[in-house]
Design an enzyme around this catalytic site. Structure first.
Site, PDB file in Angstrom:
ATOM      1  N   GLY A 116       1.024  -0.702   0.006  1.00  0.00           N
ATOM      2  CA  GLY A 116      -0.189   0.176  -0.028  1.00  0.00           C
ATOM      3  C   GLY A 116       0.939   1.328  -0.204  1.00  0.00           C
ATOM      4  O   GLY A 116       1.642   1.409  -0.071  1.00  0.00           O
ATOM      5  N   HIS A 117       0.206   2.594  -0.519  1.00  0.00           N
ATOM      6  CA  HIS A 117       1.147   3.606  -0.326  1.00  0.00           C
ATOM      7  C   HIS A 117       1.349   3.928   1.132  1.00  0.00           C
ATOM      8  O   HIS A 117       1.248   3.755   2.668  1.00  0.00           O
ATOM      9  CB  HIS A 117      -0.014   4.815  -0.465  1.00  0.00           C
ATOM     10  CG  HIS A 117      -1.659   4.804   0.493  1.00  0.00           C
ATOM     11  ND1 HIS A 117      -1.423   6.029   1.818  1.00  0.00           N
ATOM     12  CD2 HIS A 117      -2.341   5.054   0.364  1.00  0.00           C
ATOM     13  CE1 HIS A 117      -2.114   5.898   2.182  1.00  0.00           C
ATOM     14  NE2 HIS A 117      -3.145   4.791   1.729  1.00  0.00           N
ATOM     15  N   ASN A 118       2.733   4.582   0.920  1.00  0.00           N
ATOM     16  CA  ASN A 118       3.397   5.095   2.386  1.00  0.00           C
ATOM     17  C   ASN A 118       3.820   4.310   2.156  1.00  0.00           C
ATOM     18  O   ASN A 118       4.621   4.634   3.633  1.00  0.00           O
ATOM     19  CB  ASN A 118       2.653   6.091   2.294  1.00  0.00           C
ATOM     20  CG  ASN A 118       2.316   7.170   1.825  1.00  0.00           C
ATOM     21  OD1 ASN A 118       1.224   7.411   1.369  1.00  0.00           O
ATOM     22  ND2 ASN A 118       3.350   8.595   1.852  1.00  0.00           N
TER      23      ASN A 118
END
Lengths: 338, 338, 338
Positions: free
Chosen positions: A235-237
């Site tokens: 997932g993002h970040n």
């Protein structure tokens, strides 16, 4: 190929016991080997398989009684892999951009790179030395592909993704897609448009059909030498450390941190924003809902200490007996009371 | 970009406290912001980060003591997303069909659509206004792509799939593939050839490498404004309501119904033919084996009431103590009997 | 289409009760059928739906009281599927290699095969009779695609993969990617370069965006007639038997053996090196950590006998009561002791 036992020993720094002049023409497992195939003994438990193997040349970790020729090294499987790597390097690959590829004006492609048909390289993208882009690869605006990296068919690299050197990405994997981020506006999920990037360090390998999102504002990152299997979601970040192992179908939500050298077994899931320590081991299918300390091994959903979970599982199986004992105790106690 | 605090306030309907003439040249999180980056305060717990941030302009939900310029709105994160959306809209995209695309005779492509190289649009397909089809997109016979929709590289749209307006589909996702349906004929699994379709309503977004099957005889459908993450499987004849959230690696078998506004966390699995109520919440990795009522929150495999499951998990950890207590009660009771 | 009840009866060997001259122009479910659609009654519980259906022609397994025309066969759903298969066979497909495909010198493509634009067929590959390769399919060096097989858009077939006859592979699936194999060399994960292959037998179907790895030294294999759903991972050197069912998002690590006729429900995970017996059934989301005997049904993580697990789950729900009863027994025993 045709390579003598002597040459192999020189390349691997192996000690030879037997015929240095034997020629090897292939690689095989003990049970499938033909006389001229090289094979290896990974563990003593396979000694019977070694004896019945037709191979005449075997990589082993110590001298054993046999009439086969032995190549002795500290780690036979590693030595076998090193030789395989040397002998199976792709050859006859001519550098250059195929006329059926689309290299947009303003893209920078190294002269030693191989760009196959149906590849797209957008403006501002940089393709390093000796990179191989297989048919159908898409490289977005300003994305960077480091030297000696290989992208297999239909890999999609979104704009501004940064890929290091000697990285291998298998077919169908998507790098730098939008993270799953919305803000409820009272009527609908309003998209938070990501402007962060995805950074993949040197010597990373990623399997087929995985999906790694770009960061929302900052970056998502994968550390040096980390290996990721098929169908994995990052997932993002999220930030994955160095030399980690993420097995097939692992999924992590946004903003997860994973320390160096961690091992996530197949189908593990990690909730949003958690920190997984360095050297942690997460058993297959575990669902992680809390931070995990360095070096810790966990199992279960929600994930807990591995040994505690195994004790609990053992007690699950005793639950029918425990329920029966409870009923009996109750009855006997009532008898006593009377 | 270069936009003044005054312009931002006008666009967002925000109240300004500070210097209206400051110019913003980028977007960033509190910890990464440069002086001319706009940032936002999503929660009061980040106030220390705000104070140490280099940003001079911050979106906040109420007045705070600071020498930074404040833009005050009801929902700073939403306002930030709105501005981001406006400022990051793709530009310089020239409409038209690239000569390297294959638009089959009998396909209808709007003049404002962008069709990149290596795209396929089959006969009878309809591509709406301002649609963007990235390299490698495949649109099957009689499929419809609504206005303003974006399909990223290598999205495969099977024949007769119907996609609404403003839909975003990320790279590698497959829409309308055959459902998993067979009839045992005594010797083998005989394929039930699907003739149903897949209907995706307006404002849906779907992540990378997901797979949504067409219906067997009727349709599979995804409701307006629903957001689906990466690597999600939606089986044949399933119906997902409006404004749902399906997180990464969710999997549903065939004929599942999901009510409006439901949230399925990562790796949730739902068995064949079930009905999930409106506003239901399913915690990560849950395996749903029974219908779920409206507004209900569940967890576990098999999934049950969330609070019940958390109590059970707490008692798992007490199982070793309970087993010990049972043994002690037995011993003490035997003593008493004597 | 326009086909009479008489023709259908002849094709299926069905018995007709009613009007043999009625014409059928489509296929539908009971609730959606128009008067000229054929429909079928899979189970007696749908009799009310049959009565309210507008369809005039129904496939049934025995005579029923109705004014509709009946086609009576042993297995109505199977008969319906057979007729669907006959009537929905793709037509108007012209054999030949599109000029926009890349067929490398040294590839062998049958004259009856259909090679769409943007397809790649590498040197030494063999494409059989009547094969259809949709846009974007990649077939690597020396790979073999058997007669009558269909590969949907963007399927990637790595070098030396061997695919049988009448095989169907849905969009985005990757066949023969490198297995997840490394040897730790003291500093990093050293890749074990795979030289094994992937062999897929006749009549296999594989869903969208799945990933099947080649073997390390020997092969990975999928048995005749086995059906695999979307987003499934099959690790290196695994052997799946004949006529198995692998539902969506199933994942198996390396060197797994699955016996003939086994059924793995959605999201099942299987650890490295295990043997799953013939005719085994594994319930959804189960995590298999031990070998499973023939004909056995299992559930849970770690997976155990299905009935045992269901009893345990029932007892989980009684844990709060059991804990309370334990406390009460303790108190009453202490009272008695006094």
């Amino acid at each position: 190929m045709n390579i003598s036992v002597r040459e192999i020993a020189e390349f691997l720094g192996a000690h030879v016991k037997g015929d240095e002049n034997l020629l090897i023409s292939g690689f095989a497992s003990l049970d499938r080997a033909q006389p001229h195939d090289l094979t290896f003994l990974a563990d003593k438990k396979y000694l019977p398989a070694l004896e019945s193997s037709r191979s005449q040349v075997v990589l082993v970790s110590q001298d054993i009684e046999t009439d086969k020729t032995l190549l002795i090294t500290e780690n036979p499987k590693l030595s076998f892999a090193r030789l395989l790597e040397k002998e199976t390097r792709p050859q006859d690959i001519k550098p250059g951009v195929d006329a059926r590829a689309w290299v947009e004006e303003g893209a920078h492609v190294s002269k030693t790179a191989v760009i196959y048909p149906f590849v797209t390289v957008r403006r501002g993208a940089q393709i390093g030395e000796n990179v191989i882009l297989y048919p159908g690869v898409y490289v977005g605006e300003k994305a960077v592909i480091g030297d000696h990296s290989i992208l297999y068919p239909h890999v999609s690299v979104y704009a501004e993704t940064n890929i290091g050197k000697r990285v291998i990405i298998h077919a169908g994997t998507v790098l730098g897609s939008d993270g799953f981020g919305y803000v409820w506006d009272g009527e609908k999920h309003f998209k938070f448009p990501p402007v962060g990037s995805l950074i993949i360090d040197n010597d990373v390998e990623i399997g087929a059909n995985s999906a790694l999102d770009r960061g929302a504002l900052n970056e998502t990152s994968i550390g040096e030498g980390t290996k990721i299997d098929n169908l994995v979601q990052v997932g993002h970040n999220s930030h994955i450390g160095k030399f980690c192992i993420l097995c097939g179908q692992v999924g992590m939500a946004g903003r997860v941190q994973v320390g160096d050298g961690s091992v996530l077994a197949g189908q593990v899931g990690i909730a949003d924003g958690l920190r997984i320590g360095s050297g942690a081991k997460i058993a297959g299918q575990s669902g992680v809902t809390k931070n995990i300390e360095d070096q810790k091994t966990v199992f279960g959903t929600p994930a807990m200490d591995f040994n505690d979970y195994m004790k609990i599982v053992a007690l699950w199986k005793k639950l029918p007996k425990m329920a029966k004992e409870l009923r009996e105790l109750r009855n006997e106690l009532e008898e006593l009371k009377k």
